[in-house]
Scaffold this motif. Sequence first.
Motif, PDB file in Angstrom:
ATOM      1  N   UNK A  52      23.487  53.363  38.360  1.00  0.00           N
ATOM      2  CA  UNK A  52      22.090  53.231  38.818  1.00  0.00           C
ATOM      3  C   UNK A  52      21.936  53.785  40.233  1.00  0.00           C
ATOM      4  N   UNK A  53      23.071  53.789  40.963  1.00  0.00           N
ATOM      5  CA  UNK A  53      23.100  54.296  42.343  1.00  0.00           C
ATOM      6  C   UNK A  53      24.029  55.507  42.371  1.00  0.00           C
ATOM      7  N   UNK A  54      23.861  56.391  43.364  1.00  0.00           N
ATOM      8  CA  UNK A  54      24.742  57.569  43.404  1.00  0.00           C
ATOM      9  C   UNK A  54      26.189  57.221  43.794  1.00  0.00           C
ATOM     10  N   UNK A  55      27.087  58.157  43.595  1.00  0.00           N
ATOM     11  CA  UNK A  55      28.500  57.927  43.913  1.00  0.00           C
ATOM     12  C   UNK A  55      29.272  59.237  43.898  1.00  0.00           C
ATOM     13  N   UNK A  56      30.176  59.381  44.826  1.00  0.00           N
ATOM     14  CA  UNK A  56      31.155  60.470  44.761  1.00  0.00           C
ATOM     15  C   UNK A  56      32.499  59.897  44.310  1.00  0.00           C
ATOM     16  N   UNK A  57      33.062  59.022  45.163  1.00  0.00           N
ATOM     17  CA  UNK A  57      34.412  58.515  44.935  1.00  0.00           C
ATOM     18  C   UNK A  57      34.557  57.710  43.641  1.00  0.00           C
ATOM     19  N   UNK A  58      33.661  56.755  43.444  1.00  0.00           N
ATOM     20  CA  UNK A  58      33.831  55.833  42.314  1.00  0.00           C
ATOM     21  C   UNK A  58      33.677  56.576  40.991  1.00  0.00           C
ATOM     22  N   UNK A  59      32.669  57.409  40.916  1.00  0.00           N
ATOM     23  CA  UNK A  59      32.457  58.186  39.693  1.00  0.00           C
ATOM     24  C   UNK A  59      33.658  59.087  39.408  1.00  0.00           C
ATOM     25  N   UNK A  60      34.101  59.809  40.431  1.00  0.00           N
ATOM     26  CA  UNK A  60      35.222  60.737  40.232  1.00  0.00           C
ATOM     27  C   UNK A  60      36.505  59.981  39.911  1.00  0.00           C
ATOM     28  N   UNK A  61      36.695  58.833  40.560  1.00  0.00           N
ATOM     29  CA  UNK A  61      37.912  58.044  40.316  1.00  0.00           C
ATOM     30  C   UNK A  61      37.960  57.552  38.869  1.00  0.00           C
ATOM     31  N   UNK A  62      36.840  57.034  38.366  1.00  0.00           N
ATOM     32  CA  UNK A  62      36.821  56.570  36.968  1.00  0.00           C
ATOM     33  C   UNK A  62      37.002  57.743  36.003  1.00  0.00           C
ATOM     34  N   UNK A  63      36.355  58.855  36.315  1.00  0.00           N
ATOM     35  CA  UNK A  63      36.423  60.009  35.420  1.00  0.00           C
ATOM     36  C   UNK A  63      37.852  60.556  35.358  1.00  0.00           C
ATOM     37  N   UNK A  64      38.432  60.814  36.512  1.00  0.00           N
ATOM     38  CA  UNK A  64      39.768  61.416  36.554  1.00  0.00           C
ATOM     39  C   UNK A  64      40.824  60.414  36.078  1.00  0.00           C
ATOM     40  N   UNK A  66      40.497  58.048  33.974  1.00  0.00           N
ATOM     41  CA  UNK A  66      40.376  57.925  32.522  1.00  0.00           C
ATOM     42  C   UNK A  66      40.979  59.143  31.820  1.00  0.00           C
ATOM     43  N   UNK A  67      40.625  60.324  32.270  1.00  0.00           N
ATOM     44  CA  UNK A  67      41.127  61.554  31.618  1.00  0.00           C
ATOM     45  C   UNK A  67      42.640  61.683  31.799  1.00  0.00           C
ATOM     46  N   UNK A  68      43.140  61.336  32.992  1.00  0.00           N
ATOM     47  CA  UNK A  68      44.595  61.391  33.233  1.00  0.00           C
ATOM     48  C   UNK A  68      45.359  60.545  32.222  1.00  0.00           C
ATOM     49  N   UNK A  69      44.732  59.476  31.756  1.00  0.00           N
ATOM     50  CA  UNK A  69      45.420  58.583  30.814  1.00  0.00           C
ATOM     51  C   UNK A  69      45.004  58.838  29.372  1.00  0.00           C
ATOM     52  N   UNK A  70      44.354  59.982  29.137  1.00  0.00           N
ATOM     53  CA  UNK A  70      44.058  60.392  27.763  1.00  0.00           C
ATOM     54  C   UNK A  70      42.769  59.853  27.183  1.00  0.00           C
ATOM     55  N   UNK A  71      41.931  59.175  28.020  1.00  0.00           N
ATOM     56  CA  UNK A  71      40.667  58.614  27.521  1.00  0.00           C
ATOM     57  C   UNK A  71      39.505  59.582  27.692  1.00  0.00           C
ATOM     58  N   UNK A  72      38.347  59.154  27.193  1.00  0.00           N
ATOM     59  CA  UNK A  72      37.135  59.981  27.288  1.00  0.00           C
ATOM     60  C   UNK A  72      36.059  59.224  28.067  1.00  0.00           C
ATOM     61  N   UNK A  73      35.642  59.739  29.241  1.00  0.00           N
ATOM     62  CA  UNK A  73      34.583  59.075  29.998  1.00  0.00           C
ATOM     63  C   UNK A  73      33.217  59.688  29.686  1.00  0.00           C
ATOM     64  N   UNK A  74      32.199  58.852  29.652  1.00  0.00           N
ATOM     65  CA  UNK A  74      30.837  59.343  29.413  1.00  0.00           C
ATOM     66  C   UNK A  74      29.933  58.825  30.527  1.00  0.00           C
ATOM     67  N   UNK A  75      29.374  59.742  31.312  1.00  0.00           N
ATOM     68  CA  UNK A  75      28.534  59.351  32.450  1.00  0.00           C
ATOM     69  C   UNK A  75      27.110  59.045  31.983  1.00  0.00           C
ATOM     70  N   UNK A  76      26.591  57.889  32.360  1.00  0.00           N
ATOM     71  CA  UNK A  76      25.222  57.495  32.020  1.00  0.00           C
ATOM     72  C   UNK A  76      24.485  57.208  33.325  1.00  0.00           C
ATOM     73  N   UNK A  77      23.762  58.204  33.811  1.00  0.00           N
ATOM     74  CA  UNK A  77      23.045  58.062  35.076  1.00  0.00           C
ATOM     75  C   UNK A  77      21.745  57.288  34.913  1.00  0.00           C
TER      76      UNK A  77
END
Length: 312
Positions: A52-64, A66-77
Amino acid sequence: MNLKGRNFLTLKDFTPEEIGYLLDLAAQLKEDKKKGKTGDSLKGKNIALIFEKPSTRTRCAFTIGCIDEGGHPEYLGKDDIQLGYKESVEDTARVLGRMFDGIEFRGFLHENVEKLAKYSGVPVWNGLTDDYHPTQILADFLTLREQFGELKGLNFVFAGDGRNNMGNSLMIGCAKMGINFTCLAPKSLWPKEELIEQCRKYAQESGAKLTFTEDTDAVKGADCIYTDVWCSMGEEDKAAERVALLKPFQVNDELMKKTEKDTTVVMHCLPAVKGNEVTEDVFEKHAEVIFDEAENRMHTIKAVMVATLGEK
Ligand code: CP
Ligand code: NVA
């Protein structure tokens, strides 16, 4: 230690041993990643990232993470879903819980992350609410461990808005982990009495000392001075009032001299407003640690996902 299926809403819900375990796991994942080794703990897992609020670090941290561990992240702004206005949080939670294996939420009301946890039936991770920012604290503590070896007994000062999400969460984390915590802020911005009382109980268990003061001399002997923006997201209208109130608590050379130590580190969750809560000069002197802290968001958030949702 088994944290499978657990939510991560505030550090209040975690014992010092569990927090220590998440930090150990993050350190291990960091070491692996530095060697170019990633995992598959989240293979086949789909993760919703609600912002609901913007983010650089938190969004990128969850995305990377998740992907590093083989998962699929889906961003819902905030414009992608109609959370809380066209569709209730409870219904959204039930829908997402049928499709996703884990949900991250960054937003305004803390009760909304609690509702997501209650109704989705999958692990929910708090990526920041108005009241708490618990994943940030893990990154901060991993950074402190890297700097000082041990957390217990460190002298930690938070200078700034003592009742924002960072002030609250650092107080909880320090009280749990035996770190002496000083809130250096105008009295009107000290944490709420109820939360202080709760933290005093954690501190009794851990041996941490909690101090609330308006006196900048209290930084004497500090191992770490931590600061955060004077106006959090959603408080932009308070800018003038906050600058006037918080100017005496700016992290600058004068304040750093008062530590009477040359090993004190300065930390900041970022983003920073240089010239407000910290001077450009002090920020740059401590940039190495501050950007370690930013990097550590990824390793610690990965640890939270792996520990609560991962296959191993
Ligand atoms: N520190 C932090 O949470 O940064 P972002 O707002 O960029 O996610
Ligand atoms: N207190 C800040 C933290 C940002 C990571 C905010 O809520 O905007």
